[in-house]
Design a protein around this motif. Structure first.
Motif: not given
Ligand code: SF4
Ligand code: SF4
Lengths: 94, 394
Positions: B369-371, B30-37, B72-74
């Motif tokens: 957090f990225r949840t 749940h990374c706070a710095f995730c650059y996923n949308p 990903g994601g993972e």
């Molecule tokens: S995809 Fe998952 S592991 Fe990668 S930055 Fe985002 S939360 Fe973290």
């Protein structure tokens, strides 16, 4: 670390490097984890022969045989191998 | 004789040398710095099938794609990575699995090796815990160590990626030592770029200039000590620069991203731009059409779209005006100069952000957090005060 290559040296590709011909680009490429290098025609011809068995002298001889019309080929081949070695694309076999 | 170009410099028609498969947005972290949308939760139910991915790999390879990133994601949450890796291997890709290591087993790595995977990039996610764990020698570090040992045992080059932010930047020396201890060949210290989740958490994540300078100095010392044994890349944060980065090496020039649900993008966050519809591999006639012909891929190709100050700027070839998403997300002007540029009329937005990060009150706001839960909340318009300042965030 950049010592001079010698004619009896045997080189192989550096660990984790891959060398292949790319149809779509029309050239040889060297691939490694943080990027890629496109090789021009003559560089590709030299690196192609770096196989962990041939000596530098063998490679020079092969290139000369393959391109008999090119003058002063030896200097070019050696310079290319030196550059590849300095950049750590190829490694000396013990 | 040879040109080193990371696949960047190209003449004639651009080719998608780099294909990034963002294969799933599901992730156990749940990374706070995730650059996923931030709305990724809308893309977790409709992932492409194995067959669809294989078709993508084949088409892209024909178009000249050579480097394949599986991320990903993972990615390991999908159980068909083995099949995808094997296909990539037989097609001649130079392939890279980008993973947190969670879910990597001996059985899977052996299968990857057999399939021809070329390297594994292990990310040190959730790094504060990580570093604490490292120092206190607890579980997560044990997992990373195990994964790192596996990577070595299977003779993979070890590439570590560490996202740097305020909470770990002062541990950079320890992070590098840890990398050395586990035998890393390459380490990428990537300062957080502010997109998606990291943008919402910007004030909480951004390091100070002093922290940054210190971190760079420590990195340089470390480089001197280890020499050629380990390559260390320090990706500077653009906010503290005066010129923007050449984003993705130019729109539609070398990078092509296919997302979990099949959208095809020229950069990770392109979907945040207004007025653009990105083609999807399920519907478009071919990847070739998408890359060469689609309006989206041509929109910011080259420099025809530029306006002042970029249009007449003598430096425009160097950075191509920077990042379109950053220009839009921060200034609401997708054709504007990247606000990072000191010639940009929006530079004050960057300076304000730097100031804001220094404000203890703002910086003390909780991290989002990225949840899945937070993604839904943002979609439903909660947490508005945190997203409001940024265009295109929900
Ligand atoms: S995809 Fe998952 S592991 Fe990668 S930055 Fe985002 S939360 Fe973290
Ligand atoms: S004005 Fe535009 S092209 Fe010139 S340096 Fe700034 S961002 Fe780059």
């Amino acid at each position: 670390m950049s010592d001079k290559i010698r004619s009896e040296d045997v080189f192989g590709l550096a660990r984790h490097y891959r060398f292949q011909y790319e149809e779509a680009q029309g050239c040889y490429v060297l691939l490694f984890p943080e990027g890629m290098i496109k090789l021009n025609g003559s560089a590709g011809e030299v690196i192609k022969r770096v196989d962990g068995k041939k000596t530098v002298a063998d490679i020079v001889a092969e290139c000369k045989a393959a391109f008999p019309d090119v003058p002063d080929l030896e200097g070019d081949v050696l310079a290319m191998l030196q550059l590849a070695y300095d950049k750590a694309w190829i490694a000396r076999k013990e | 004789m040879a040109q080193q170009n990371n696949g960047t410099e190209l003449h004639g028609t651009p080719k998608p040398l780099w294909l990034l498969a963002e294969i799933t947005y599901r992730c156990p972290l749940h990374c706070a710095f995730c650059y996923n949308p931030t709305d990724y939760v809308t893309h977790t139910q409709n992932e492409l099938s194995t067959e669809q991915w294989i078709k993508v790999l084949r088409e892209a390879r024909k178009m000249g794609a050579l480097q394949l990133g599986i991320s990903g994601g993972e990615p390991l949450l999908r159980d068909d990575i083995e099949a995808i890796v094997a296909e990539a291997g037989s097609l001649g890709y130079y392939s890279n699995l980008i993973t947190s290591g969670v879910g990597l087993t001996e059985k899977r790595i052996a299968e990857f090796k057999r399939g021809g995977l070329d390297h594994i990039q292990l990310s040190m996610h959730d790094i504060t815990k990580e570093i604490n764990n490292f120092i206190t020698d607890t579980n997560t570090f044990e997992l990373k160590k195990k994964v790192a040992a596996m990577i070595k045992a299977y003779d993979y080059p070890m590439v570590l990626n560490v996202v740097i932010h305020r909470y770990n930047i002062e541990h950079i020396g320890e992070i590098l030592e840890m990398a050395e201890a586990i035998g890393a060949d390459y380490v990428e210290l990537a300062n957080t770029q502010y997109y998606g989740w990291s943008l919402i958490n910007r004030a909480q994540l951004m390091p100070s200039k002093e922290q940054l300078e210190k971190a760079e100095a420590i990195t340089n010392q470390f480089r001197k000590r280890v020499g050629n044994k380990m390559k260390v890349f320090f990706v500077v944060p653009d906010y503290y620069a005066t010129r923007p980065k050449k984003c993705m090496n130019g729109w539609g020039q070398v990078f092509m991203i296919v997302t979990a649900n099949g959208d095809v993008l020229p950069c990770h966050s392109a979907r945040s731009l207004p007025g653009l519809t990105f083609p999807n591999v399920r519907e478009a006639e071919s990847l070739e059409w998408i890359w060469n012909e689609s309006p989206a891929f041509n929109k910011y190709r080259g420099d025809g779209w530029m306006k002042e100050p970029c249009r007449s700027c003598p430096e425009k070839e160097k950075d191509l005006g920077g990042c379109r998403c950053q220009a839009y997300l921060l200034a609401g002007d997708a054709e504007g100069a990247d606000p990072v540029c000191t010639k940009s009329p929006y530079r004050h937005l960057i300076d304000e952000a730097i100031e804001e990060a220094k404000n203890p009150k703002i910086a003390a706001q909780p991290i989002i957090f990225r949840t899945d839960k937070n993604s839904k909340k943002l979609l439903e318009g909660e947490l508005r005060e945190r997203a409001q300042a940024f265009h295109a965030l929900p």
